[in-house]
Design a protein around this motif. Sequence first.
Motif, PDB file in Angstrom:
ATOM      1  N   LEU A  14      -2.171  -0.162  -8.624  1.00  0.00           N
ATOM      2  CA  LEU A  14      -1.391   0.104  -7.424  1.00  0.00           C
ATOM      3  C   LEU A  14      -0.739  -1.176  -6.919  1.00  0.00           C
ATOM      4  O   LEU A  14       0.442  -1.196  -6.573  1.00  0.00           O
ATOM      5  CB  LEU A  14      -2.279   0.697  -6.337  1.00  0.00           C
ATOM      6  CG  LEU A  14      -1.604   0.970  -4.978  1.00  0.00           C
ATOM      7  CD1 LEU A  14      -0.465   1.956  -5.152  1.00  0.00           C
ATOM      8  CD2 LEU A  14      -2.626   1.500  -3.982  1.00  0.00           C
ATOM      9  N   SER A  15      -1.502  -2.275  -6.908  1.00  0.00           N
ATOM     10  CA  SER A  15      -0.939  -3.525  -6.416  1.00  0.00           C
ATOM     11  C   SER A  15       0.180  -4.016  -7.318  1.00  0.00           C
ATOM     12  O   SER A  15       1.198  -4.516  -6.842  1.00  0.00           O
ATOM     13  CB  SER A  15      -2.043  -4.598  -6.316  1.00  0.00           C
ATOM     14  OG  SER A  15      -2.552  -4.926  -7.595  1.00  0.00           O
ATOM     15  N   GLU A  22      10.832  -2.808 -10.040  1.00  0.00           N
ATOM     16  CA  GLU A  22      11.246  -1.866 -11.069  1.00  0.00           C
ATOM     17  C   GLU A  22      10.307  -0.664 -11.163  1.00  0.00           C
ATOM     18  O   GLU A  22      10.714   0.412 -11.608  1.00  0.00           O
ATOM     19  CB  GLU A  22      11.322  -2.541 -12.434  1.00  0.00           C
ATOM     20  CG  GLU A  22      12.441  -3.566 -12.569  1.00  0.00           C
ATOM     21  CD  GLU A  22      12.041  -4.924 -12.033  1.00  0.00           C
ATOM     22  OE1 GLU A  22      10.835  -5.107 -11.727  1.00  0.00           O
ATOM     23  OE2 GLU A  22      12.912  -5.804 -11.909  1.00  0.00           O
ATOM     24  N   LEU A  23       9.035  -0.839 -10.786  1.00  0.00           N
ATOM     25  CA  LEU A  23       8.056   0.226 -10.891  1.00  0.00           C
ATOM     26  C   LEU A  23       7.963   0.988  -9.578  1.00  0.00           C
ATOM     27  O   LEU A  23       8.097   0.412  -8.505  1.00  0.00           O
ATOM     28  CB  LEU A  23       6.693  -0.341 -11.281  1.00  0.00           C
ATOM     29  CG  LEU A  23       6.646  -1.033 -12.648  1.00  0.00           C
ATOM     30  CD1 LEU A  23       5.266  -1.628 -12.883  1.00  0.00           C
ATOM     31  CD2 LEU A  23       7.020  -0.073 -13.764  1.00  0.00           C
ATOM     32  N   VAL A  24       7.703   2.286  -9.686  1.00  0.00           N
ATOM     33  CA  VAL A  24       7.754   3.156  -8.519  1.00  0.00           C
ATOM     34  C   VAL A  24       6.468   3.954  -8.392  1.00  0.00           C
ATOM     35  O   VAL A  24       5.960   4.501  -9.379  1.00  0.00           O
ATOM     36  CB  VAL A  24       8.952   4.136  -8.614  1.00  0.00           C
ATOM     37  CG1 VAL A  24       8.988   5.057  -7.396  1.00  0.00           C
ATOM     38  CG2 VAL A  24      10.260   3.365  -8.733  1.00  0.00           C
ATOM     39  N   LEU A  25       5.941   4.014  -7.175  1.00  0.00           N
ATOM     40  CA  LEU A  25       4.823   4.888  -6.860  1.00  0.00           C
ATOM     41  C   LEU A  25       5.377   6.123  -6.165  1.00  0.00           C
ATOM     42  O   LEU A  25       5.995   6.016  -5.108  1.00  0.00           O
ATOM     43  CB  LEU A  25       3.824   4.179  -5.937  1.00  0.00           C
ATOM     44  CG  LEU A  25       2.715   5.050  -5.342  1.00  0.00           C
ATOM     45  CD1 LEU A  25       1.784   5.537  -6.461  1.00  0.00           C
ATOM     46  CD2 LEU A  25       1.926   4.291  -4.288  1.00  0.00           C
ATOM     47  N   ALA A  26       5.204   7.286  -6.761  1.00  0.00           N
ATOM     48  CA  ALA A  26       5.685   8.545  -6.194  1.00  0.00           C
ATOM     49  C   ALA A  26       4.515   9.317  -5.614  1.00  0.00           C
ATOM     50  O   ALA A  26       3.449   9.416  -6.244  1.00  0.00           O
ATOM     51  CB  ALA A  26       6.390   9.381  -7.260  1.00  0.00           C
ATOM     52  N   TYR A  38       7.838  11.047  -1.072  1.00  0.00           N
ATOM     53  CA  TYR A  38       8.352   9.691  -0.871  1.00  0.00           C
ATOM     54  C   TYR A  38       8.042   8.835  -2.094  1.00  0.00           C
ATOM     55  O   TYR A  38       7.201   9.188  -2.927  1.00  0.00           O
ATOM     56  CB  TYR A  38       7.756   9.055   0.387  1.00  0.00           C
ATOM     57  CG  TYR A  38       6.261   8.804   0.327  1.00  0.00           C
ATOM     58  CD1 TYR A  38       5.754   7.559  -0.048  1.00  0.00           C
ATOM     59  CD2 TYR A  38       5.346   9.810   0.648  1.00  0.00           C
ATOM     60  CE1 TYR A  38       4.388   7.327  -0.110  1.00  0.00           C
ATOM     61  CE2 TYR A  38       3.978   9.589   0.592  1.00  0.00           C
ATOM     62  CZ  TYR A  38       3.507   8.345   0.208  1.00  0.00           C
ATOM     63  OH  TYR A  38       2.142   8.123   0.147  1.00  0.00           O
ATOM     64  N   GLU A  39       8.746   7.718  -2.194  1.00  0.00           N
ATOM     65  CA  GLU A  39       8.533   6.761  -3.266  1.00  0.00           C
ATOM     66  C   GLU A  39       8.405   5.360  -2.685  1.00  0.00           C
ATOM     67  O   GLU A  39       9.053   5.038  -1.692  1.00  0.00           O
ATOM     68  CB  GLU A  39       9.687   6.804  -4.275  1.00  0.00           C
ATOM     69  CG  GLU A  39       9.782   8.118  -5.043  1.00  0.00           C
ATOM     70  CD  GLU A  39      10.905   8.162  -6.050  1.00  0.00           C
ATOM     71  OE1 GLU A  39      11.014   9.166  -6.774  1.00  0.00           O
ATOM     72  OE2 GLU A  39      11.689   7.183  -6.126  1.00  0.00           O
ATOM     73  N   GLU A  40       7.578   4.540  -3.342  1.00  0.00           N
ATOM     74  CA  GLU A  40       7.377   3.159  -2.905  1.00  0.00           C
ATOM     75  C   GLU A  40       7.645   2.202  -4.047  1.00  0.00           C
ATOM     76  O   GLU A  40       7.356   2.488  -5.204  1.00  0.00           O
ATOM     77  CB  GLU A  40       5.937   2.946  -2.430  1.00  0.00           C
ATOM     78  CG  GLU A  40       5.590   3.536  -1.096  1.00  0.00           C
ATOM     79  CD  GLU A  40       4.253   3.002  -0.603  1.00  0.00           C
ATOM     80  OE1 GLU A  40       4.192   1.827  -0.202  1.00  0.00           O
ATOM     81  OE2 GLU A  40       3.272   3.764  -0.655  1.00  0.00           O
ATOM     82  N   ARG A  41       8.170   1.041  -3.686  1.00  0.00           N
ATOM     83  CA  ARG A  41       8.322  -0.048  -4.643  1.00  0.00           C
ATOM     84  C   ARG A  41       8.391  -1.367  -3.867  1.00  0.00           C
ATOM     85  O   ARG A  41       8.717  -1.378  -2.682  1.00  0.00           O
ATOM     86  CB  ARG A  41       9.559   0.142  -5.523  1.00  0.00           C
ATOM     87  CG  ARG A  41      10.867   0.080  -4.759  1.00  0.00           C
ATOM     88  CD  ARG A  41      12.050   0.222  -5.702  1.00  0.00           C
ATOM     89  NE  ARG A  41      12.254   1.607  -6.088  1.00  0.00           N
ATOM     90  CZ  ARG A  41      13.012   1.987  -7.112  1.00  0.00           C
ATOM     91  NH1 ARG A  41      13.621   1.092  -7.859  1.00  0.00           N
ATOM     92  NH2 ARG A  41      13.176   3.256  -7.376  1.00  0.00           N
TER      93      ARG A  41
END
Length: 269
Positions: A14-15, A22-26, A38-41
Amino acid sequence: MSSFSHRLLAGWLLSITLLSPELVLAASFDSDGVQIYYEERGAGEPVVLLHGFSQTLQMWNETGLAEALARRYRVISVDLRGHGNSGKPHKPEEYGPEMGADVIRLLDHLQLSKANLIGFSMGATIVSKLLTTHPSRVSTAVLGSGFFPRWSEEEEEFAQFTKSRAISGERHPWEPENQDYVALAAAIRGLRYADVLDEEIVAIATPTVVVIGSIELQHFSSENCRRLSTLPESISTIIIAGADHDREKPAILQPEFLNAVIELIDDHK
């Protein structure tokens, strides 16, 4: 692998995800009965991106703005209710202020006391309403090609036109296929519950920038032109020459927009 090792690995992944633009947490969460996607980067100062009407958070990805901002900040882009991968209620009263409430619930979900909010078009009207209802949760605000909402019969006409597009198939830039036009029409009609009054605008103390193209400014109502000329000192205005809303030269795709966002956030960290 032990449960502790699993948790350690998950935390590490996660960190790494949040540190890389470039990497996304959906993910999604329940916002009072409506699922919000939502998405995080990225990492750092939290920045929430709210897209325009009938679009999705993908507009921030397709324009490159999400990745550009994620090189400096923790970027959280949202599919507004009625749009994209989020829930799509069909009643107007489930929009308006509820769209802003989704943003506050998202901050609560992510355990963020406040964030920098950036909105485009309808997203900007949502941000502007939050400046009056939840100022303590907004660090800074950028209103891109959108302004403080006032309901009028023009919105009702646009809602009717929106439902008719289910037949015509007309699509705007950055707009996905397979829209729920009943939900979109309800989102427009929900604006009647989100009016921002003159006395609320003059009381805004949150550092805010309004970014508008000179061409789209020509289509502003006389009421909004009057409001634009009487903003408090906390709200500055940038008018980009030759820029429009979302066609030939969108204002938010000009360097002045990204520069305004970075300067505002960095000046008020």
